[in-house]
Write a protein that holds these residues in place. Sequence first.
Motif, PDB file in Angstrom:
ATOM      1  N   ASP A   1      -8.214   8.011   4.800  1.00 49.44           N
ATOM      2  CA  ASP A   1      -8.950   7.394   5.719  1.00 49.44           C
ATOM      3  C   ASP A   1     -10.229   7.742   5.609  1.00 49.44           C
ATOM      4  O   ASP A   1     -10.778   8.487   4.449  1.00 49.44           O
ATOM      5  CB  ASP A   1      -8.387   8.153   6.921  1.00 49.44           C
TER       6      ASP A   1
ATOM      7  N   GLN B   1      -3.901   5.899  -0.852  1.00 45.66           N
ATOM      8  CA  GLN B   1      -5.062   5.518   0.024  1.00 45.66           C
ATOM      9  C   GLN B   1      -5.385   6.714   1.141  1.00 45.66           C
ATOM     10  O   GLN B   1      -4.692   7.554   1.255  1.00 45.66           O
ATOM     11  CB  GLN B   1      -4.674   4.426   1.082  1.00 45.66           C
TER      12      GLN B   1
ATOM     13  N   TYR C   1      -0.516  13.556  -2.407  1.00 51.61           N
ATOM     14  CA  TYR C   1      -0.376  12.824  -1.194  1.00 51.61           C
ATOM     15  C   TYR C   1       1.049  13.033  -0.922  1.00 51.61           C
ATOM     16  O   TYR C   1       1.541  13.477  -0.014  1.00 51.61           O
ATOM     17  CB  TYR C   1      -0.890  11.508  -1.438  1.00 51.61           C
TER      18      TYR C   1
ATOM     19  N   GLY D   1     -10.270  -1.059  -1.724  1.00 50.96           N
ATOM     20  CA  GLY D   1      -9.424  -1.034  -0.750  1.00 50.96           C
ATOM     21  C   GLY D   1      -8.595   0.187  -0.575  1.00 50.96           C
ATOM     22  O   GLY D   1      -7.727   0.404   0.142  1.00 50.96           O
ATOM     23  N   SER D   2      -9.198   1.294  -1.198  1.00 49.05           N
ATOM     24  CA  SER D   2      -8.355   2.442  -1.445  1.00 49.05           C
ATOM     25  C   SER D   2      -8.636   3.389  -0.191  1.00 49.05           C
ATOM     26  O   SER D   2      -8.161   4.302   0.334  1.00 49.05           O
ATOM     27  CB  SER D   2      -8.747   3.304  -2.606  1.00 49.05           C
ATOM     28  N   VAL D   3      -9.721   3.045   0.727  1.00 46.50           N
ATOM     29  CA  VAL D   3     -10.377   3.674   2.074  1.00 46.50           C
ATOM     30  C   VAL D   3     -10.007   2.777   3.243  1.00 46.50           C
ATOM     31  O   VAL D   3     -10.276   1.303   3.142  1.00 46.50           O
ATOM     32  CB  VAL D   3     -11.834   4.023   1.823  1.00 46.50           C
ATOM     33  N   SER D   4      -9.267   3.187   3.858  1.00 46.02           N
ATOM     34  CA  SER D   4      -8.664   2.243   5.036  1.00 46.02           C
ATOM     35  C   SER D   4      -9.888   1.589   5.924  1.00 46.02           C
ATOM     36  O   SER D   4     -10.890   2.313   6.256  1.00 46.02           O
ATOM     37  CB  SER D   4      -7.764   3.260   6.239  1.00 46.02           C
TER      38      SER D   4
ATOM     39  N   ARG E   1     -11.060   3.078  -6.036  1.00 43.19           N
ATOM     40  CA  ARG E   1     -10.740   1.727  -5.899  1.00 43.19           C
ATOM     41  C   ARG E   1     -11.057   0.872  -4.816  1.00 43.19           C
ATOM     42  O   ARG E   1     -10.560   1.273  -3.683  1.00 43.19           O
ATOM     43  CB  ARG E   1      -8.809   2.169  -6.238  1.00 43.19           C
TER      44      ARG E   1
ATOM     45  N   ASN F   1       0.817  -1.005   0.133  1.00 43.38           N
ATOM     46  CA  ASN F   1       0.104   0.013   0.022  1.00 43.38           C
ATOM     47  C   ASN F   1       0.895   1.190  -0.126  1.00 43.38           C
ATOM     48  O   ASN F   1       2.092   1.082  -0.070  1.00 43.38           O
ATOM     49  CB  ASN F   1      -0.958  -0.149   1.193  1.00 43.38           C
TER      50      ASN F   1
ATOM     51  N   ASP G   1       1.663   3.289   2.238  1.00 43.60           N
ATOM     52  CA  ASP G   1       2.612   3.433   3.209  1.00 43.60           C
ATOM     53  C   ASP G   1       3.971   2.435   3.435  1.00 43.60           C
ATOM     54  O   ASP G   1       5.004   2.966   3.940  1.00 43.60           O
ATOM     55  CB  ASP G   1       1.979   3.190   4.425  1.00 43.60           C
TER      56      ASP G   1
END
Length: 448
Positions: free
Chosen positions: A278, A276, A370, A303-306, A301, A76, A78
């Motif tokens: 939050d 990503q 980002y 899984g793009s939102v935690s 997308r 991801n 991070d």
Amino acid sequence: MSTESRPNDRRLALFPLPFQGHINPMLQLANILHAKGFKITIIHTVFNSPNQSNYPQFTFKSISDGLSESKNINFNLDTTNPVVNFMNRSCIEPFKDCLLRLLKEEPIACLITDALWHFTQSVADSLNLPRIVLRTSSMSCILVYAAIPILNENGYLKTTIQEDPIPDLAPITNKDILKVFNDEFKEGKLELISSMIKNTKAASGIIWNTFKELEESAFSVISQDFCVPNFPIGPFHKYFPAYSSSLLEQDRSFMSWLDQQPDRSVVYVSFGSIAQMDEVGFTDMAWGLANSKQRFLWVVRPGSVSGSEWLESLPEGFIEEVGERGCIVKWAPQQEVLAHRAVGVFWTHNGWNSTLESICEGVPMICSPYSYDQPINARYVTDVWRVGVMLDNGMETARVIKRVIEDKEGGEMRERSKSLQEKVNLSLGKGGSANQSLENLVDYILTL
């Protein structure tokens, strides 16, 4: 635009970094060089391997990347940086072994690797192979990256935020630099950037997915500071009709909806293949779109939102509020969307591919960068080319959207965007700077 092929039987080996924003330009470059008569071998990792069936004209060779054996790496935003650092160690022997096998079959005229594969310079040197670097971000970005050690010494990577441009790096601000290093992996990122710069300067040349007229001042500085031949031949995607090297399945079901919308009325929202956010940021984005009262096509997308699989985090009442004004999809054919007459603005994270694609279609931008090169790209969009607006924390999202879609300011951005679009087309045309740079690149490779 097409290129004229010339007879030549030289083989090139290309090695893309296995992330969407790096795979796309490398495969586009492969097509450009194949049209010039070169035979192409794509060396790729097992992780995020490209869809070979889309490229029957190329030879593909897979190498081990060590990721399947590692249990401590997640993919991801991070951890992208630690993954790249890890692969720069784990791929050394598999990559060298692959090249040795290829060299037994036939000579390789040149190795072309992503700049972030910095280990490949020492491998190329050991095999007496010329290595040309593909840099998939802007020229302006690499100048900022090259200045990082001095910026770090002078305290610009600490938490003090200054809005004024940094001397010698205008329009980049301390705030932009802090966004580049906005995660816990700062030391690893510094290491990666330092190795990338060092081994880019040691290469036989640099290929850029940009064009001279867009980054005139950066090109001038790089020509002096990076003492190797530079070839700004982009934008790559304009050489051939759009086709997919996407790692994600594209949804085209919304095209009939888009066809029904008025000209320049739709806000297209997409934050790329890695970024990503939050749940709070996602909710704010949703209400910003809803309260703007504008039509929108929103790429969310999976899984793009935690903490969310897909749309579970949409606020209550949002769907009812927007009704037929909004359309949400998992992934979209971006070049086709940006070229559509109904799209009025692109709300983007400002990855370089997305930024270039928007410029090429004359579409103004709302910028929400980002990390990595995105804050640098966004600053040039807003302060140099003046074809977009930065959406900073505390700004009313709905009002910013309206400014670009409805107000005179947005119309002026659109006019400047169209002017840049014309420069792109002139650069790629016969006698243009990108066209000539491509011819120079081909001639250069043939002399290696």
